[in-house]
Design a protein around this motif. Structure first.
Motif, PDB file in Angstrom:
ATOM      1  N   ALA A 199       0.834  -1.208   0.000  1.00  0.00           N
ATOM      2  CA  ALA A 199       0.000   0.000   0.000  1.00  0.00           C
ATOM      3  C   ALA A 199       0.865   1.253   0.000  1.00  0.00           C
ATOM      4  N   GLN A 200       0.361   2.262  -0.716  1.00  0.00           N
ATOM      5  CA  GLN A 200       1.064   3.546  -0.755  1.00  0.00           C
ATOM      6  C   GLN A 200       0.248   4.643  -0.063  1.00  0.00           C
ATOM      7  N   VAL A 201      -1.057   4.469  -0.042  1.00  0.00           N
ATOM      8  CA  VAL A 201      -1.921   5.381   0.703  1.00  0.00           C
ATOM      9  C   VAL A 201      -2.643   4.547   1.760  1.00  0.00           C
ATOM     10  N   LEU A 202      -2.495   4.954   3.022  1.00  0.00           N
ATOM     11  CA  LEU A 202      -3.075   4.174   4.113  1.00  0.00           C
ATOM     12  C   LEU A 202      -3.979   5.020   4.980  1.00  0.00           C
ATOM     13  N   TYR A 203      -5.103   4.446   5.359  1.00  0.00           N
ATOM     14  CA  TYR A 203      -5.961   5.059   6.368  1.00  0.00           C
ATOM     15  C   TYR A 203      -6.030   4.097   7.539  1.00  0.00           C
ATOM     16  N   LEU A 204      -5.581   4.570   8.700  1.00  0.00           N
ATOM     17  CA  LEU A 204      -5.462   3.711   9.876  1.00  0.00           C
ATOM     18  C   LEU A 204      -6.294   4.295  11.000  1.00  0.00           C
ATOM     19  N   SER A 205      -7.301   3.571  11.409  1.00  0.00           N
ATOM     20  CA  SER A 205      -8.261   4.100  12.375  1.00  0.00           C
ATOM     21  C   SER A 205      -8.190   3.305  13.677  1.00  0.00           C
ATOM     22  N   LEU A 206      -7.844   4.009  14.764  1.00  0.00           N
ATOM     23  CA  LEU A 206      -7.593   3.357  16.048  1.00  0.00           C
ATOM     24  C   LEU A 206      -8.876   3.244  16.868  1.00  0.00           C
ATOM     25  N   SER A 207      -8.722   2.767  18.094  1.00  0.00           N
ATOM     26  CA  SER A 207      -9.836   2.675  19.050  1.00  0.00           C
ATOM     27  C   SER A 207      -9.580   3.654  20.192  1.00  0.00           C
ATOM     28  N   ASP A 208     -10.658   4.169  20.796  1.00  0.00           N
ATOM     29  CA  ASP A 208     -10.492   5.133  21.892  1.00  0.00           C
ATOM     30  C   ASP A 208     -10.593   4.470  23.263  1.00  0.00           C
ATOM     31  N   PHE A 209     -10.326   3.176  23.296  1.00  0.00           N
ATOM     32  CA  PHE A 209     -10.400   2.435  24.553  1.00  0.00           C
ATOM     33  C   PHE A 209      -9.609   3.115  25.677  1.00  0.00           C
ATOM     34  N   VAL A 210      -8.380   3.504  25.399  1.00  0.00           N
ATOM     35  CA  VAL A 210      -7.522   4.065  26.456  1.00  0.00           C
ATOM     36  C   VAL A 210      -8.064   5.401  26.941  1.00  0.00           C
ATOM     37  N   GLN A 211      -8.484   6.276  26.002  1.00  0.00           N
ATOM     38  CA  GLN A 211      -8.936   7.610  26.402  1.00  0.00           C
ATOM     39  C   GLN A 211     -10.280   7.567  27.139  1.00  0.00           C
ATOM     40  N   HIS A 212     -11.140   6.592  26.791  1.00  0.00           N
ATOM     41  CA  HIS A 212     -12.378   6.447  27.566  1.00  0.00           C
ATOM     42  C   HIS A 212     -12.065   6.074  29.015  1.00  0.00           C
ATOM     43  N   ALA A 213     -10.995   5.321  29.190  1.00  0.00           N
ATOM     44  CA  ALA A 213     -10.727   4.779  30.526  1.00  0.00           C
ATOM     45  C   ALA A 213      -9.763   5.613  31.354  1.00  0.00           C
ATOM     46  N   HIS A 214      -8.904   6.406  30.697  1.00  0.00           N
ATOM     47  CA  HIS A 214      -7.814   7.047  31.449  1.00  0.00           C
ATOM     48  C   HIS A 214      -7.619   8.508  31.064  1.00  0.00           C
ATOM     49  N   ALA A 215      -7.401   9.338  32.070  1.00  0.00           N
ATOM     50  CA  ALA A 215      -7.169  10.772  31.875  1.00  0.00           C
ATOM     51  C   ALA A 215      -5.741  11.015  31.361  1.00  0.00           C
ATOM     52  N   PRO A 216      -5.502  12.225  30.851  1.00  0.00           N
ATOM     53  CA  PRO A 216      -4.125  12.580  30.472  1.00  0.00           C
ATOM     54  C   PRO A 216      -3.176  12.393  31.657  1.00  0.00           C
ATOM     55  N   GLY A 217      -2.011  11.867  31.379  1.00  0.00           N
ATOM     56  CA  GLY A 217      -1.011  11.693  32.422  1.00  0.00           C
ATOM     57  C   GLY A 217      -1.102  10.384  33.175  1.00  0.00           C
ATOM     58  N   ALA A 218      -2.182   9.630  32.997  1.00  0.00           N
ATOM     59  CA  ALA A 218      -2.260   8.316  33.641  1.00  0.00           C
ATOM     60  C   ALA A 218      -1.195   7.414  33.025  1.00  0.00           C
ATOM     61  N   PRO A 219      -0.659   6.486  33.803  1.00  0.00           N
ATOM     62  CA  PRO A 219       0.377   5.600  33.244  1.00  0.00           C
ATOM     63  C   PRO A 219      -0.101   4.894  31.970  1.00  0.00           C
ATOM     64  N   GLU A 220      -1.376   4.504  31.945  1.00  0.00           N
ATOM     65  CA  GLU A 220      -1.918   3.828  30.762  1.00  0.00           C
ATOM     66  C   GLU A 220      -1.962   4.777  29.562  1.00  0.00           C
ATOM     67  N   SER A 221      -2.309   6.058  29.824  1.00  0.00           N
ATOM     68  CA  SER A 221      -2.343   7.042  28.741  1.00  0.00           C
ATOM     69  C   SER A 221      -0.934   7.285  28.214  1.00  0.00           C
ATOM     70  N   ASP A 222       0.006   7.434  29.146  1.00  0.00           N
ATOM     71  CA  ASP A 222       1.391   7.676  28.743  1.00  0.00           C
ATOM     72  C   ASP A 222       1.931   6.509  27.917  1.00  0.00           C
ATOM     73  N   ALA A 223       1.677   5.297  28.388  1.00  0.00           N
ATOM     74  CA  ALA A 223       2.198   4.116  27.688  1.00  0.00           C
ATOM     75  C   ALA A 223       1.625   4.043  26.276  1.00  0.00           C
ATOM     76  N   PHE A 224       0.348   4.373  26.149  1.00  0.00           N
ATOM     77  CA  PHE A 224      -0.287   4.299  24.833  1.00  0.00           C
ATOM     78  C   PHE A 224       0.281   5.364  23.887  1.00  0.00           C
ATOM     79  N   ILE A 225       0.416   6.578  24.406  1.00  0.00           N
ATOM     80  CA  ILE A 225       0.955   7.646  23.554  1.00  0.00           C
ATOM     81  C   ILE A 225       2.380   7.319  23.121  1.00  0.00           C
ATOM     82  N   ARG A 226       3.191   6.816  24.055  1.00  0.00           N
ATOM     83  CA  ARG A 226       4.564   6.435  23.691  1.00  0.00           C
ATOM     84  C   ARG A 226       4.557   5.382  22.582  1.00  0.00           C
TER      85      ARG A 226
END
Lengths: 422, 422
Positions: A199-226
């Motif tokens: 593929a040369q053009v990609l559309y990649l759509s994630l899930s909001d599981f982490v953000q529904h469950a965890h606020a900014p700065g939570a270890p789970e949020s940090d791990a996901f963003i990393r």
């Protein structure tokens, strides 16, 4: 392959000569990205903001997943493509229908249009329901593109998905649908498709599981963003131009004790007009209710009896917790909705308030002690808009002077990022 | 007394024949009112919403206390009266000046205009700084009105405040400036003025101490709302028409661990342009910093060197955490600001993000373990708008079709509430 732009829903898109990746970072409220940038835990995303573009865009209303994913791949708002919620109430049958099951989109997608002229296009989603909508005209019989979901990667077939289950899964375990790994699987699969030349053009759509469950700065949020940041870096290192938007933001809708701040509109309506006079549809409902118990910041009210619509609108608009109560035509006019799927009255919640149907009708037990974080209202309309490479002059001006929408991202990535100016 | 409307800042206000009370419920985010209504802890406020009007209004930007209090009493936005923040940077002198100390308002207030034709008018504020601005033309030498603050009630003089300290205090202890009682003192004082016939039109401006410190549903929030609700009931029982708005909402700007999500723009600017090239002004700063450490969702940047303003705007706008970075003229055009007090670049934060100057320059210790809750951005622009009595036809239509502003409240209370239609 053509060198003239492909027109889709009244916009022209340049045919790319280098890899282009658009990521829908589901539920990526700007507050997460700000925190990650400030603490330096997302170096590749920060570099995109510094060297390319970071802006605040509007998502399509209501600020839910399906309307926004479809808007992004169509480059156009719900009034054009017809998907204005996850669920829709069909008055003719009295049934609630998943909108992406309600027949084909009424607008072509950028993905399908590029694939039809020979561009290698792939869409990978976290959830399979969304994949079905995005695959129209892209993958399946007589089509050359690829479209599959992480959820059902193992059962892909070349005939339906443009890729075998074995290749889609690539030896990776298929993650649980309620896990951060579901999104990371999407990104990893996309990277494989890019690196293998599939593929040369990609559309990649994630899930909001982490953000529904965890606020900014939570270890789970940090791990996901990393983890996302590292994969974005891999796309950049592989030579791709990357655009990132979110489908909606995320707001804590809880009270101080952790219980949700819910206004049950069905109960209010029943008390005033009688049971059965109205029906409240929560278009955030989807097969993955554990994220949010079908509670969000937007609902549609259908008036089944002979109540005056404007009187009902006035009643609902006077309830504390309601920011806007709009008659069908006004909702469609102000927020670009398809009129045939709108309620008689559309209700947008105040910031910090969840709208429900009836006390007891929502699966609150599924929240299992976590705070309700959800979306749908104007408080979750603002989303990040990132492009990895510098923009040409016209698009720099556009970004500086216009209110961007998340569904402008393919325009910016295919037409505005300078790499293509040769 | 005249029977023709009094014109103030291009709007006419009917001279009232019954008591009218406007309350600025400082920091009353709509999420508090929704929760209180749902749980039934604010019966008098809920009755106002049901029988009169509840709507969602815009506050004036930036969503801070002083610009909004002044807008409310002028019935007009900051571009008309000139108060666009608590603090202002005077480039001519290089000094930061409390805006309400910077000379008289450049627009008359509704309060002063009514007092001048013989209406008995009183303004009572929580904080004395704000009282000074609102007293212009109302109380003091040659004026008949009353204007005092809870903070300095004990030291009132008839000459300056139109009331003696003894009468203003009425035997009540003057509450601590960091307490819910400061606001309740304002309401109790207003009720005494009404009941004793000392005032017929009242403007009562509370403090947002409780909302800065406590989320909706916290015992402290509940207790405060109950106490305000009871006093609103007393005004209604005394025969007053009551209007209630907030000056701004309130948003939790904290991370999962309780630390604040702060973007230090001064540090970002110094790193890029050098120390001294720019100056960041936090116009939320006020003498009561313990509420918020001078951290909010809006700052102004002054460019002291020869940097290109649009380049600086572009740099700031690309920082995650910034929702909008606007050049002076654009900020004034879009948000009705007075141009002579605007920064070279105005910065509006993303929802959930606080903007600061330099790491270490804000009194974070004052937060003392509580989460940072603050305001200033577009996420705190929406505020409740309540009127106690049914509206006449014209104002019902206005409420249903127009975006209300909190500074429309005197218009609605004096011109729109039906009680006056005789």
């Amino acid at each position: 392959m053509l060198n003239t732009p492909v027109e889709v829903n009244k916009r022209g898109y340049c045919v790319p000569s280098s890899p282009k990746v658009v990521i829908c970072y589901d539920g990526m409220d700007p507050s997460y990205l700000a925190d990650a940038a400030i603490r330096g835990i997302s170096p590749r995303l920060s570099a995109m903001a510094a060297h390319g573009l970071y802006a605040s865009a509007h998502s399509a209303m209501p600020s839910f997943t399906n309307p926004n994913n479809v808007s992004i791949v169509c480059g156009a708002p719900p009034s054009v493509h017809g998907v204005s919620g996850n669920y829709w109430y069909d008055r003719a049958t009295g049934l609630e229908v998943m909108m992406t099951d309600a027949g084909p989109l009424r607008a072509p997608t950028i993905l399908a249009s590029l694939a039809q002229i020979g561009v290698k296009v792939a869409a990978v989603t976290a959830k399979d329901k969304l994949r079905k909508a995005l695959a129209v005209g892209l993958a399946g019989e007589g089509r050359q593109g690829i479209a599959f979901s992480a959820e059902k990667a193992a059962s892909c077939t070349v005939a339906e998905h443009g890729i075998s289950g074995e290749e889609a899964q690539a030896g990776q375990p298929v993650p649980d649908q309620y896990s951060p790994e579901l999104s990371l699987f999407v990104l990893d699969a996309g990277l494989r498709l890019l690196q293998s030349g599939r593929a040369q053009v990609l559309y990649l759509s994630l899930s909001d599981f982490v953000q529904h469950a965890h606020a900014p700065g939570a270890p789970e949020s940090d791990a996901f963003i990393r983890a996302v940041d590292a994969r974005v870096g891999a796309f950049l290192d592989a030579g791709a131009t990357v655009g990132i938007v979110a489908d909606h933001g995320m707001t804590d809708l809880s009270l101080a004790d952790g219980s949700p701040n819910i206004l049950y509109l069905g109960d209010c309506l029943d008390a005033r007009y009688g049971v059965g006079a109205t029906r409240v549809i929560c278009p955030i409902t989807d097969p993955f209710v554990r994220h949010h118990g079908a509670l969000g910041g937007f609902v549609r009210v259908h008036i089944l009896g002979d109540q005056d619509h404007d009187e009902v609108r006035g009643f609902l608009g006077r309830l504390p917790g309601v920011q806007l109560a709009l008659l069908r035509e006004e909702m469609c006019r102000r927020f670009d909705q398809p009129i045939e799927r709108e309620g008689d009255v559309a209700i947008i919640a105040s910031k910090g308030v969840a709208l429900g149907t009836h006390d007891g009708a929502h699966a609150l037990g599924e929240l299992a002690g976590t705070r309700l974080r959800s979306h749908g209202s104007l408080a979750e309309r603002d989303v990040p808009f990132l492009v990895s490479h510098p923009l040409n002059t016209a698009y720099r001006r556009k970004a500086a002077t216009q209110q961007l929408h998340n569904y402008d991202i393919f325009d910016f990535v295919l037409n505005g990022a300078c790499r293509e100016e040769v």
